[in-house]
Design an enzyme around this catalytic site. Structure first.
Site, PDB file in Angstrom:
ATOM      1  N   GLU A 255       0.878  -1.166   0.000  1.00 15.61           N
ATOM      2  CA  GLU A 255       0.000   0.000   0.000  1.00 15.61           C
ATOM      3  C   GLU A 255       0.912   1.211   0.000  1.00 15.61           C
ATOM      4  O   GLU A 255       1.520   1.554   1.015  1.00 15.61           O
ATOM      5  CB  GLU A 255      -0.921  -0.020   1.221  1.00 15.61           C
ATOM      6  CG  GLU A 255      -1.918   1.103   1.256  1.00 15.61           C
ATOM      7  CD  GLU A 255      -1.687   2.039   2.413  1.00 15.61           C
ATOM      8  OE1 GLU A 255      -1.261   3.192   2.138  1.00 15.61           O
ATOM      9  OE2 GLU A 255      -1.914   1.656   3.562  1.00 15.61           O
ATOM     10  N   CYS A 294      -1.378   8.712   3.582  1.00 12.11           N
ATOM     11  CA  CYS A 294      -1.273   8.085   2.260  1.00 12.11           C
ATOM     12  C   CYS A 294      -2.518   8.351   1.430  1.00 12.11           C
ATOM     13  O   CYS A 294      -2.492   8.214   0.202  1.00 12.11           O
ATOM     14  CB  CYS A 294      -1.022   6.590   2.401  1.00 12.11           C
ATOM     15  SG  CYS A 294      -2.289   5.731   3.368  1.00 12.11           S
TER      16      CYS A 294
END
Length: 686
Positions: A255, A294
């Site tokens: 990720e 993120c």
């Protein structure tokens, strides 16, 4: 010198040497040092596989889920201490709430998910399939826990959530974990792990912690292990290419930070409620965690005729954002995690400025409350404008991991979709619109390039969790630059830590293995009616072949009058030409009701408390007046239920396969009904 400890093979161990200095992001003072030098990483993986894994594998999903819930309740008692430590990472109270209580919330969420699984260590996955004409050979899929260890290499921005959102899933699946947080904020992770260990809730070997470098950890991975990584795409690629990972075919879930975007729909006008929603969302995503997420918004696409209005409105919103010491109640944005992060952000911004202009903020000064800009890792929110998004490509290639976003214009909805794709894959995209057609076109056009899409407007804004919030029951991840993986996602996430295997055999054998009755398997009949048995006494495969009942024309007429269902096929002899029916057909629900009359035991009060529902009901053959039906009634599956209160009746849910047959032996209806059945023995509430 204060040194953090590593939790290794059941012991707290200090690494060799001075290690890396860790700083208070607000004051700049040294908090501790972290080192993993000298740790035996092979011993860690061996310990997880030989001690932690067997202990978790033999637990059922329900036992693992209750373990998660107990752990979440325990950690909640420590919230004040965790918040106090979190301030030192530069996080405000609101930032810390996302990290700490969001992480604990993942434990609660996956604890509740146990009810979606059987009370055994493994589970079926999907439908079963008959593979033979005589129904003596079949196949299905099974999920069993892997025999390795989950290794989580996490980023610095969420030292608690980043760990708990992953371990909650692997523990529910039955795998132990080794957690390696980013060193810069690992002092908070260490505090939480220490509390977890002290609770004694986890079995030995279920969790180990590395504070410092991962050393040669990846040299010792094996094919049964699972690796997850959160961080930069470049670091992820380096780890993913490790020769042992490639040789052993170790699952690697990445990720990566991505250039997430938000679209202002063409239908949204300045001053409208949706306009306010859009401006608020951009400001929030720039300033929460000081933009160190993120999922933060990096690219903002707006219709070209609204460019100036948008950037001025966002700039005005940012102007209201107070920055400084996160302990001060007036502060809404804290510091970056450290001076290194600040330097990296400014370096990336300089690359962006080659093709964009700064319209709000300062590169070298920031007004603070209760903090010293010379000591803390503070930075001003920085809003950029790129008027030529197709020519100036840095906005689609360079990420400044802080409170930085770039506004860019688009000429049409189709062009907005094209621009969203230029980030080459992201974790999340949002579109603010109240136009269903526009929303649908964007989701379908941009969907392949984003892991999640939020359609935001005034209708859902009040309760929306927002652009930047991954949720436990929805997948988190994205294609391309975002890493190509996914995590969480409820049941989907649990499957990442289990081996899916196809099993084949006779219906009897598959029933015995899965503990779910498979059509075609023999049943067990005895003199005791299934409804006279308590939950513990029932066995999968217990079966009743009922007496018979002939459906009459009077039954059909009476049921029509009782239910008010006078559909022509049941009541009108003259309207059947060109239909599927030869003559008026019995109502499907009449057949099911008649079937219930056949299989229900009404002789006396028994352990069955109530009808809980009907699943998978199908009417497969018409039943006409004069047809005689019979029911094969089989215990299909047992689902344990926990008591919420000591005063609750101990009970479970039993699924029954109901096969209704006519006088020719052919099925006319099939369903799964659920009953709530009392247990014979009382158990304490969980």
């Amino acid at each position: 010198m204060n040194k953090l400890e590593n939790f290794v093979t059941g012991r707290w161990v200090t690494g060799d040497g001075e290690g890396q200095a860790l700083f208070n992001a607000v004051t700049g003072e040294t908090l501790a040092h972290a080192s993993s030098k000298g740790l035996d990483f092979k011993a860690m993986t061996d310990y997880a596989r030989t001690v932690g894994n067997p202990a978790l594998r033999k637990m059922t999903f329900h036992e693992r889920g209750r373990m998660l819930r107990a752990l979440a309740l325990h950690l909640q008692k420590e919230l004040p201490r965790f918040y106090e430590i979190s301030y030192q990472t530069g996080a405000t109270r609101a930032d810390s709430w996302i990290d700490i209580e969001g992480g604990i919330g993942n434990l609660f969420s996956y604890a509740s998910l146990r009810r979606k699984f059987p009370n055994q260590p493994y589970t079926m996955d999907g439908e079963s399939h008959n593979l033979s004409k005589a129904s003596t050979f079949m196949g299905t899929h099974l999920l069993v826990p892997k025999e390795g260890v989950a290794i989580h290499i996490n980023a610095f921005n969420f030292p608690v959530w980043g760990m708990l959102e992953k371990v909650a899933v692997n523990w529910l699946a039955g795998m132990p974990a080794i957690v390696k947080p980013a060193t810069v904020t690992c002092f908070l992770t260490e505090a939480v792990v220490r509390s977890i260990v002290d609770s004694g809730i986890l079995p030995p070997g279920a969790l180990q912690l590395i504070c410092g470098s991962a050393g040669d950890l990846l040299d010792h991975v094996q094919s049964q292990d699972v690796i997850t990584f959160t961080g930069s795409a470049s670091t992820g690629l380096k780890l993913k290419s490790h020769p042992v990972i490639l040789r052993e075919s170790v699952p690697f879930n990445m990720e990566a930070d991505s250039l997430n975007c938000i679209i202002l729909g063409e239908d949204v006008e300045p001053g409208s409620p949706d306009w306010d929603v859009f401006i608020k969302e951009v400001r929030k995503e720039m300033t929460v965690k000081a933009g160190q997420k993120c999922t933060a918004i990096r690219r903002v696409f707006v219709p070209e005729n609204k460019m100036e209005a948008v950037w001025k409105a966002v700039a005005n919103a940012l102007e209201q954002t107070t920055i400084g010491n996160p302990k001060n109640e007036k502060v809404r944005m804290g510091a970056l995690a450290g001076q290194t992060q600040k330097s990296e952000v400014l370096e990336q911004v300089s690359k962006l400025l080659a093709g964009s202009q700064l319209v709000y903020g300062s590169l070298d000064s920031v007004q603070l409350i209760d903090a010293d800009p010379a000591k803390g890792a503070f930075i001003s929110p920085l809003l950029l404008v790129n008027d030529k998004p197709f020519q100036q490509s840095a906005s689609h290639e360079v990420e400044a991991f802080g409170p930085v976003s770039t506004i860019m214009p688009y000429k049409s909805a189709d062009e907005a979709i094209v621009l969203s794709r230029l980030g080459k894959g992201s974790l999340v995209s949002s579109i603010v619109t109240s136009d269903p057609s526009l929303a649908r076109d964007y989701v379908l056009g941009a969907g392949p390039w984003h892991g999640r899409i939020l359609v935001l407007n005034q209708a859902c804004a009040k309760e929306s969790t927002g652009h930047g919030s991954p949720l436990p029951l929805l997948v988190h991840g994205g294609p391309g630059r975002a890493g190509g993986g996914e995590e969480m996602g409820g049941i989907r996430g649990v499957k990442h830590y289990m081996q899916r295997l196809a099993i084949q055999g006779s219906p009897e054998m598959i029933t015995a293995i899965t503990q779910v009755y498979q059509p075609g398997a023999g049943g067990r009949e005895d003199r005791i009616h299934p409804f006279r048995k308590y939950f513990e006494e029932l066995q999968v495969g217990d079966q009743l072949l009922t007496g018979k009942r002939t459906i009459t024309e009077t039954d059909i007429v009476n049921f029509a009058n009782l239910s008010w269902d006078h559909f022509y096929a049941h009541t009108d002899h003259t309207s059947l030409e060109g239909t599927l029916f030869e003559k008026p057909v019995a109502h499907g629900y009449l057949i099911l009701s008649a079937a219930a009359g056949l299989f229900v035991d009404s002789s006396a009060k028994g352990p069955v408390l109530l009808n809980y529902g009907i699943d998978e009901l199908r009417f497969v053959k018409p039943v006409y007046a004069g047809s005689t039906i019979q029911v094969r009634f089989t215990c299909k599956e047992k689902i344990d239920q926990e008591k919420k209160l000591d005063t609750d009746l101990p009970k479970g849910i039993v699924k029954w396969l109901v096969e209704v047959m006519d006088e020719t032996g052919e099925q006319v209806a099939i369903a799964t009904i659920l009953t709530m059945v009392q247990k014979q023995k009382d158990e304490p509430s969980k």
